[in-house]
Design a protein around this motif. Structure first.
Motif, PDB file in Angstrom:
ATOM      1  N   SER A 157      -8.729  23.100  10.795  1.00 35.43           N
ATOM      2  CA  SER A 157      -9.722  23.145  10.045  1.00 35.43           C
ATOM      3  C   SER A 157      -9.396  22.049   8.768  1.00 35.43           C
ATOM      4  N   ALA A 158      -8.448  22.193   8.138  1.00 33.35           N
ATOM      5  CA  ALA A 158      -7.922  21.333   6.975  1.00 33.35           C
ATOM      6  C   ALA A 158      -7.790  19.834   7.492  1.00 33.35           C
ATOM      7  N   TYR A 159      -7.564  19.631   8.707  1.00 36.75           N
ATOM      8  CA  TYR A 159      -7.412  18.471   9.283  1.00 36.75           C
ATOM      9  C   TYR A 159      -8.831  17.667   9.550  1.00 36.75           C
ATOM     10  N   SER A 160      -9.817  18.421   9.725  1.00 36.07           N
ATOM     11  CA  SER A 160     -11.026  17.978   9.791  1.00 36.07           C
ATOM     12  C   SER A 160     -11.637  17.254   8.615  1.00 36.07           C
ATOM     13  N   VAL A 161     -11.478  18.034   7.587  1.00 37.46           N
ATOM     14  CA  VAL A 161     -11.766  17.641   6.131  1.00 37.46           C
ATOM     15  C   VAL A 161     -11.060  16.610   5.676  1.00 37.46           C
ATOM     16  N   SER A 220      -2.179  11.797  -3.863  1.00 35.00           N
ATOM     17  CA  SER A 220      -1.949  12.508  -2.678  1.00 35.00           C
ATOM     18  C   SER A 220      -2.662  13.901  -2.599  1.00 35.00           C
ATOM     19  N   ALA A 221      -3.075  14.175  -1.578  1.00 31.66           N
ATOM     20  CA  ALA A 221      -3.582  15.784  -1.464  1.00 31.66           C
ATOM     21  C   ALA A 221      -2.999  16.318  -0.001  1.00 31.66           C
ATOM     22  N   PRO A 276     -16.760  26.629   3.389  1.00 33.44           N
ATOM     23  CA  PRO A 276     -15.290  26.093   2.949  1.00 33.44           C
ATOM     24  C   PRO A 276     -15.049  24.770   3.021  1.00 33.44           C
ATOM     25  N   GLU A 277     -15.797  23.877   3.950  1.00 34.45           N
ATOM     26  CA  GLU A 277     -15.610  22.358   4.105  1.00 34.45           C
ATOM     27  C   GLU A 277     -15.762  21.670   2.793  1.00 34.45           C
ATOM     28  N   ALA A 278     -17.106  22.114   2.400  1.00 35.46           N
ATOM     29  CA  ALA A 278     -17.748  21.602   1.164  1.00 35.46           C
ATOM     30  C   ALA A 278     -16.763  21.617  -0.166  1.00 35.46           C
ATOM     31  N   MET A 279     -16.406  22.971  -0.314  1.00 30.89           N
ATOM     32  CA  MET A 279     -15.420  23.281  -1.278  1.00 30.89           C
ATOM     33  C   MET A 279     -13.989  22.491  -1.224  1.00 30.89           C
ATOM     34  N   LEU A 280     -13.463  22.427  -0.073  1.00 32.38           N
ATOM     35  CA  LEU A 280     -12.302  21.491  -0.063  1.00 32.38           C
ATOM     36  C   LEU A 280     -12.645  20.066  -0.181  1.00 32.38           C
ATOM     37  N   MET A 281     -13.716  19.581   0.150  1.00 30.41           N
ATOM     38  CA  MET A 281     -14.112  17.875   0.031  1.00 30.41           C
ATOM     39  C   MET A 281     -14.301  17.780  -1.522  1.00 30.41           C
ATOM     40  N   PHE A 283     -12.950  19.148  -3.946  1.00 27.60           N
ATOM     41  CA  PHE A 283     -11.523  19.362  -4.454  1.00 27.60           C
ATOM     42  C   PHE A 283     -10.720  18.038  -4.437  1.00 27.60           C
ATOM     43  N   LEU A 284     -10.677  17.627  -2.997  1.00 29.03           N
ATOM     44  CA  LEU A 284     -10.080  16.097  -2.489  1.00 29.03           C
ATOM     45  C   LEU A 284     -10.994  15.005  -3.344  1.00 29.03           C
ATOM     46  N   GLU A 285     -12.203  15.162  -3.505  1.00 22.29           N
ATOM     47  CA  GLU A 285     -12.762  14.054  -4.308  1.00 22.29           C
ATOM     48  C   GLU A 285     -12.760  14.028  -5.815  1.00 22.29           C
ATOM     49  N   GLN A 286     -12.613  15.304  -6.260  1.00 25.81           N
ATOM     50  CA  GLN A 286     -12.632  15.515  -7.753  1.00 25.81           C
ATOM     51  C   GLN A 286     -11.299  14.865  -8.295  1.00 25.81           C
ATOM     52  N   THR A 287     -10.261  15.549  -7.314  1.00 25.26           N
ATOM     53  CA  THR A 287      -8.627  15.198  -8.015  1.00 25.26           C
ATOM     54  C   THR A 287      -8.511  13.924  -7.915  1.00 25.26           C
ATOM     55  N   HIS A 288      -8.896  13.108  -6.891  1.00 25.90           N
ATOM     56  CA  HIS A 288      -8.790  11.744  -6.471  1.00 25.90           C
ATOM     57  C   HIS A 288      -9.523  10.840  -7.584  1.00 25.90           C
ATOM     58  N   ARG A 289     -10.651  11.164  -8.091  1.00 25.36           N
ATOM     59  CA  ARG A 289     -11.485  10.487  -9.080  1.00 25.36           C
ATOM     60  C   ARG A 289     -10.693  10.684 -10.436  1.00 25.36           C
ATOM     61  N   ALA A 290      -9.997  11.983 -10.641  1.00 22.59           N
ATOM     62  CA  ALA A 290      -9.194  11.939 -11.789  1.00 22.59           C
ATOM     63  C   ALA A 290      -7.884  11.196 -11.847  1.00 22.59           C
ATOM     64  N   ALA A 291      -7.572  10.891 -10.714  1.00 20.79           N
ATOM     65  CA  ALA A 291      -6.181  10.048 -10.510  1.00 20.79           C
ATOM     66  C   ALA A 291      -6.675   8.567 -11.101  1.00 20.79           C
TER      67      ALA A 291
END
Length: 298
Positions: A157-161, A220-221, A276-281, A283-291
């Motif tokens: 599931s994580a791999y998909s996102v 990185s995430a 779950p997929e939208a929540m995880l995505m 997180f990934l997008e927001q933390t990368h944008r912060a970087a």
């Protein structure tokens, strides 16, 4: 973007306390197999050539060059076997069951020898405080088949996102791959700029390994089955830019963990979310944008 249909099976409950002995035993087994890939494959930037990959039944080395033949080794977490596949048609199988690391290592190396492979494997763990040689480790011996199947499903599931997140970036990005050093699934984006030398200091891991891993500036995430009640999703930037850890664009329930030096999103919150997929995505997008914004990538 298209993700798998959400069911309870896609994001299973994984209380760390219920399978920690299995997790730690299998971690060492993956290091043994991973070191085989490290020995056979060409050296690739940032150690991408040593990782494992999520596949349709567990984890795989993918095809490794071995002289005039090729070798693939798979962890099957459905039938609970370790499978050796050789391009000449030869195969071997090992049962994944309660057994010591020493026993696993002995049978594993015997299969390689019988298949005609003389592969020098470094016989001690890395990135762990305890460096007991694999051949002598009788302390780790647990294997909970149900827990390993559930963990593998969470990786799927994580791999998909992660894969969709990777596809949305036009710059240099790592594959979505499984690092056996720390037992985590990870994906990394690069700014294209060099980074200051990493200070090292990882247990039982030479500093030059970290120098190569972090030679370039990254965001990185990943997903790690530790750090919280049921594991965590994490994100970090190297080098750490000023303002990254307090960036207003990273929304709760994600938070900055000062001990880990990473943004954290607990796995149990993701699996319990309506999407779950939208929540995880997010997180990934927001933390990368912060970087990106903190470090001035653009």
């Amino acid at each position: 973007m298209v993700f798998m249909t959400h069911t309870s099976d896609a994001w299973p409950a994984l209380p760390v306390d219920s399978w920690i002995d299995t997790r730690d035993t299998v971690h060492l087994w993956t290091q043994i197999v991973g070191k085989t890939r490290m020995a056979l494959g060409p050296t690739t930037n940032h150690w991408w050539g040593v990782t494992l990959y999520v596949d349709a039944r567990g984890l795989t080395t993918s095809l490794m060059p071995a002289g005039t033949r090729g070798l693939e080794i798979r962890f099957d977490f459905l039938d609970h076997e370790l499978i050796f596949l050789v391009t000449d048609g030869s195969t071997r199988r090992m049962k994944l069951q309660p057994r010591t690391v020493a026993d696993f290592y002995s049978e594993y190396t015997r299969h390689l020898t019988e298949l005609g492979f003389d592969i020098p494997i470094m016989g001690t763990p890395v990135e762990l405080p305890d460096a007991t040689p694999f051949a002598e480790d009788t302390a780790h011996s647990a294997y909970n088949a149900k827990a390993m199947s559930a963990f593998w499903q969470s990786l799927v599931s994580a791999y998909s996102v992660f894969s969709q997140f990777r596809a949305d970036f036009r710059g240099k990005s790592s594959p979505v791959h499984f690092f056996w050093g720390a037992l985590d699934l990870a994906v990394t984006r690069f700014s294209g700029r060099p980074a200051p030398q990493h200070p090292g200091g990882v247990p039982n891991c030479p500093d030059w390994v970290m120098h190569e891993a972090y030679s370039d500036e990254v965001s990185s995430a990943g997903y790690w089955p530790g750090g919280a009640e049921e594991g965590i999703f994490y994100a970090y930037a190297y080098p750490h830019p000023e303002g990254y850890d307090t960036h207003p664009g990273v929304e709760a329930p994600a938070f900055w963990d000062s001990t880990l030096g990473e943004y954290v999103l607990p796995y149990h919150l993701v699996r319990q979310a309506p999407d779950p997929e939208a929540m995880l995505m997010r997180f990934l997008e927001q933390t990368h944008r912060a970087a990106e914004e903190s470090a001035g990538w653009k």
